[in-house]
Design an enzyme around this catalytic site. Structure first.
Site, short mmCIF file in Angstrom:
data_model
loop_
_atom_site.label_atom_id
_atom_site.label_comp_id
_atom_site.label_asym_id
_atom_site.label_seq_id
_atom_site.Cartn_x
_atom_site.Cartn_y
_atom_site.Cartn_z
N ARG A 88 0.83 -1.21 0.00
CA ARG A 88 0.00 0.00 0.00
C ARG A 88 0.87 1.26 0.00
NH1 ARG A 88 -4.78 -0.99 2.39
NH2 ARG A 88 -3.72 -2.28 3.93
N TYR A 89 1.90 1.26 0.81
CA TYR A 89 2.81 2.40 0.94
C TYR A 89 4.10 2.06 0.20
CZ TYR A 89 -0.30 3.33 4.92
OH TYR A 89 -1.39 3.53 5.72
N ARG A 92 7.11 -0.06 2.28
CA ARG A 92 6.86 -1.21 3.15
C ARG A 92 5.75 -2.10 2.60
NH1 ARG A 92 5.36 3.63 4.84
NH2 ARG A 92 3.46 4.02 6.01
N CYS A 101 -5.59 -17.10 13.81
CA CYS A 101 -5.24 -16.29 14.99
C CYS A 101 -5.42 -17.15 16.24
CB CYS A 101 -6.17 -15.08 15.11
SG CYS A 101 -6.02 -13.93 13.74
N CYS A 105 -11.02 -11.61 17.46
CA CYS A 105 -11.61 -10.41 18.05
C CYS A 105 -12.92 -10.14 17.32
CB CYS A 105 -10.65 -9.23 17.86
SG CYS A 105 -8.97 -9.64 18.36
N CYS A 108 -12.76 -7.55 14.43
CA CYS A 108 -11.59 -7.66 13.55
C CYS A 108 -11.83 -6.99 12.19
CB CYS A 108 -11.24 -9.13 13.34
SG CYS A 108 -9.89 -9.34 12.16
N ARG A 110 -10.18 -7.62 9.59
CA ARG A 110 -9.99 -8.61 8.52
C ARG A 110 -10.88 -9.83 8.77
NH1 ARG A 110 -3.95 -7.53 8.73
NH2 ARG A 110 -3.69 -5.93 7.13
N ASP A 271 -12.63 0.17 12.57
CA ASP A 271 -12.87 0.09 11.12
C ASP A 271 -14.31 -0.31 10.84
OD1 ASP A 271 -10.21 0.68 10.06
OD2 ASP A 271 -9.61 -1.14 11.13
N ASP A 308 -7.94 4.35 9.43
CA ASP A 308 -7.59 3.72 8.16
C ASP A 308 -8.68 4.11 7.18
OD1 ASP A 308 -5.74 1.94 6.85
OD2 ASP A 308 -5.62 0.92 8.79
N LYS A 315 -3.55 5.16 6.40
CA LYS A 315 -3.93 5.74 7.70
C LYS A 315 -3.68 7.24 7.70
CE LYS A 315 -2.46 1.73 10.33
NZ LYS A 315 -1.97 1.06 9.12
S1 SF4 Z 1 -7.76 -8.21 15.13
FE1 SF4 Z 1 -8.21 -9.85 13.64
S2 SF4 Z 1 -6.21 -10.43 12.84
FE2 SF4 Z 1 -5.84 -9.33 14.76
S3 SF4 Z 1 -5.77 -10.93 16.35
FE3 SF4 Z 1 -7.87 -10.14 16.30
S4 SF4 Z 1 -8.91 -11.57 14.90
FE4 SF4 Z 1 -6.73 -11.84 14.52
#
Ligand code: SF4
Length: 355
Positions: A88-89, A92, A101, A105, A108, A110, A271, A308, A315
């Site tokens: 994206r940048y 990097r 994972c 979360c 999340c 993603r 997000d 973001d 960001k």
């Molecule tokens: S935010 Fe998403 S990618 Fe990061 S640890 Fe939690 S579930 Fe996994």
């Protein structure tokens, strides 16, 4: 105790009432669920608003998708030239080694890409192509291992990847994004720490931590093992309604991070991930919190509040503004606000203070 992955396991553990089981299963059928013992043990079952449960126990509200929410809210796909790479940048890239994972979360960003249903760890062939991409783009100064969570991989696999990255002359800095030190601190063995500490290239570890209670004694010990080994630790937190959206909790979090040798780096605005509206705050709330931290807490404890930009535009800092330009031509000057809200002219007029 095993990691909890189903509505039944969560209800049997007493983390949700049995009437909620069908809703939990419906959420689990849509988005990955994993709640490891280190985090399940932290939940106060008598608190219906427990901030650890809010982050990790599925909620029927996740099935409520808003029109403004996006399956790929930060636009990874639009910037992925080869499998596993997001560029994206200019200087990097992200390298996504696995969609798995240690904990999922509920907010999340993603969430449509992570979980056991979303694919496998990168194949040897895909990794070879990703490394070729990095080798052939000499402007890539930093490689960020993210996911999923790279620290769920074996020490052997991580050592091999880190060595190959470190051998690329123009790559000067390596970074790992992880939640493993709080979700599964026992994984941070001396062997795993040695695997990610490569010679000759500084390695930063950005830890995702949103509430001070996540830094248990075991998590602090895991962080200490990394810091003692010479890894540089950064804190990344997501601003979440009902979790850390008060000056007291957010301030405690930043102080505890610094006490654990983790420099607060970013405070992310939530997000627009699908089914996460119940955990998002508005931007004004985030700006007021940042104002509350400024001056009350050491400069070491100040993260940058960032958004973001949806669509993959990167960001931008969105914290409060302390500086305004006023006047015109020869009379132009600035007005700067101090941490008590008092405003001062800069440069000051001769013999005067304040504006
Ligand atoms: S935010 Fe998403 S990618 Fe990061 S640890 Fe939690 S579930 Fe996994």
């Amino acid at each position: 105790m095993p990691t909890l992955r189903t509505g039944k396991q969560i209800c049997d553990r007493g983390l949700a009432s049995s009437e909620k089981r069908a809703a939990l299963d419906a959420v689990a059928a849509r988005y990955a669920v994993a709640l490891p013992p280190a985090l399940a043990d932290l939940i106060d079952q008598n608190d219906p608003h427990d901030p650890i449960a809010r982050q990790f126990v599925p909620d029927a509200a996740e099935l409520d998708h808003r029109p403004e929410e996006l399956s790929d809210p930060i636009g990874d796909d639009a910037h992925s030239p080869v499998e596993g790479i997001v560029h994206r940048y200019p200087d990097r890239v992200l390298l996504k080694l696995t969609p798995i994972c240690a904990v999922y979360c509920r907010f999340c960003f993603r969430r449509e890409m992570v979980g056991p249903e979303k694919g496998k760890a990168m194949s040897a062939e895909a990794l070879m192509h990703a490394l070729d991409y990095i080798r052939s783009h000499r402007q890539i100064w930093e490689v960020i291992l993210t996911g999923g969570d790279p620290l769920v991989l074996s020490a052997r696999r991580l050592r091999a990847v880190m060595k190959q990255l470190a051998a690329i002359e123009h790559v000067k800095v390596l970074r790992i994004h992880t939640r493993v030190p709080v979700a599964e601190p026992a994984r941070l063995t001396a062997e795993l720490v040695r695997a990610i500490k490569v010679k000759g290239k500084p390695t930063y570890v950005a830890l995702h931590i949103n509430h001070p209670r996540e830094l248990t004694q075991a998590a602090r010990a895991a962080c200490a093992r990394m810091a003692d080994a010479g890894l540089v630790l950064l804190g990344q937190s997501v601003l979440l309604a009902g979790v850390n959206d008060t000056p007291e909790v957010l301030g405690d979090l930043m102080r505890v991070l610094v006490e654990c040798r983790i420099k607060p780096y970013y405070l992310h605005h939530g997000d627009l991930a699908p089914g996460t509206a119940h955990l998002r705050t508005d931007i004004a709330t985030g700006q007021n919190l940042m104002r509350a931290l400024r001056g009350r807490l050491s400069g070491l404890c100040q993260p940058t509040y960032v958004l973001d930009i949806p669509g993959g535009h990167g960001k931008s800092p969105i914290g409060p503004d302390y500086l305004a330009r006023t006047g015109s031509n020869g009379a132009a000057h600035f007005v700067v606000e101090d941490f008590n809200g008092r405003r001062h002219r800069y440069p000051p007029t001769a013999g005067a203070r304040g504006a």
